[in-house]
Write a protein that holds these residues in place. Structure first.
Motif, mmCIF file in Angstrom:
data_model
loop_
_atom_site.group_PDB
_atom_site.id
_atom_site.type_symbol
_atom_site.label_atom_id
_atom_site.label_comp_id
_atom_site.label_asym_id
_atom_site.label_seq_id
_atom_site.Cartn_x
_atom_site.Cartn_y
_atom_site.Cartn_z
ATOM 1 N N GLY A 1 0.804 -1.205 0.000
ATOM 2 C CA GLY A 1 0.000 0.000 0.000
ATOM 3 C C GLY A 1 0.847 1.270 0.000
ATOM 4 O O GLY A 1 1.961 1.290 0.514
ATOM 5 N N PHE A 2 0.294 2.330 -0.573
ATOM 6 C CA PHE A 2 0.999 3.611 -0.643
ATOM 7 C C PHE A 2 -0.029 4.737 -0.649
ATOM 8 O O PHE A 2 -1.216 4.524 -0.914
ATOM 9 C CB PHE A 2 1.871 3.684 -1.898
ATOM 10 N N GLY A 3 0.439 5.938 -0.348
ATOM 11 C CA GLY A 3 -0.439 7.099 -0.380
ATOM 12 C C GLY A 3 0.367 8.373 -0.277
ATOM 13 O O GLY A 3 1.566 8.353 0.033
ATOM 14 N N PHE A 4 -0.303 9.492 -0.540
ATOM 15 C CA PHE A 4 0.356 10.789 -0.560
ATOM 16 C C PHE A 4 -0.551 11.834 0.082
ATOM 17 O O PHE A 4 -1.776 11.703 0.043
ATOM 18 C CB PHE A 4 0.673 11.208 -1.998
ATOM 19 N N SER A 5 0.050 12.868 0.639
ATOM 20 C CA SER A 5 -0.739 13.975 1.166
ATOM 21 C C SER A 5 -1.613 14.539 0.046
ATOM 22 O O SER A 5 -1.256 14.461 -1.132
ATOM 23 C CB SER A 5 0.173 15.056 1.752
ATOM 24 N N GLN A 6 -2.755 15.058 0.417
ATOM 25 C CA GLN A 6 -3.784 15.565 -0.496
ATOM 26 C C GLN A 6 -4.498 14.443 -1.253
ATOM 27 O O GLN A 6 -5.384 14.712 -2.066
ATOM 28 C CB GLN A 6 -3.234 16.599 -1.495
#
Length: 151
Positions: A114-119
């Motif tokens: 899993g991965f993610g970014f601000s906004q």
């Protein structure tokens, strides 16, 4: 004293009063708290990296301002970056299920973890740019939420 000179002095004094809070805010340090949700399990750890500029974002470890990893005990994890100067920052997060500090990828390059970014920018065929993930830290405490994605 002429009327024009008096008006000019009043305007300059007013502008000086407006500039003082802006200068104070620019030297202010604050915290960025990141709540990470969407974890598919509680295996491994979550690692969050914060960047202060577009250089290296989102994956160049040498350009990371700070990196924090924490063991997962619940389906939501909170990480706080402290003592940040006022400005724009972007955060990249990964669910490191096997504790190897790397986003493992398939043979064709897709992330297996899993991965993610601000906004929470929409991910298509590339990682987001810094500007698409940037968050302004300008107060004592800024809170954001990142929802992890799995392909």
């Amino acid at each position: 004293m002429s009327k024009k000179l008096k008006v000019s002095l009043v305007v300059l004094a007013a502008l000086g009063n407006l500039a003082l809070p802006l200068m104070a805010r620019a030297s202010f340090n604050g915290n960025l708290t990141v709540e990470i949700d969407g974890l598919k399990n509680t295996e491994g750890q979550v690692c969050a990296s914060i960047f202060a500029s577009s250089q290296g974002f989102p994956s160049d470890r040498d350009r990371v301002l700070e990196r924090q990893c924490t063991k997962i005990t619940e389906k939501s994890v909170t990480i706080t970056f402290t003592n940040l100067k006022a400005g724009n920052y972007a955060v990249a997060v990964m669910h490191d299920e096997n504790n190897d500090f790397t986003v493992n990828r398939s043979d064709i390059g897709f992330p297996l973890e899993g991965f993610g970014f601000s906004q929470n920018p929409e991910i298509r065929n590339r990682a987001p740019k810094f500007d698409e993930a940037a968050v302004l830290v300008a107060g004592a405490n800024t809170d954001i939420k990142i929802h992890l994605k799995y392909l």
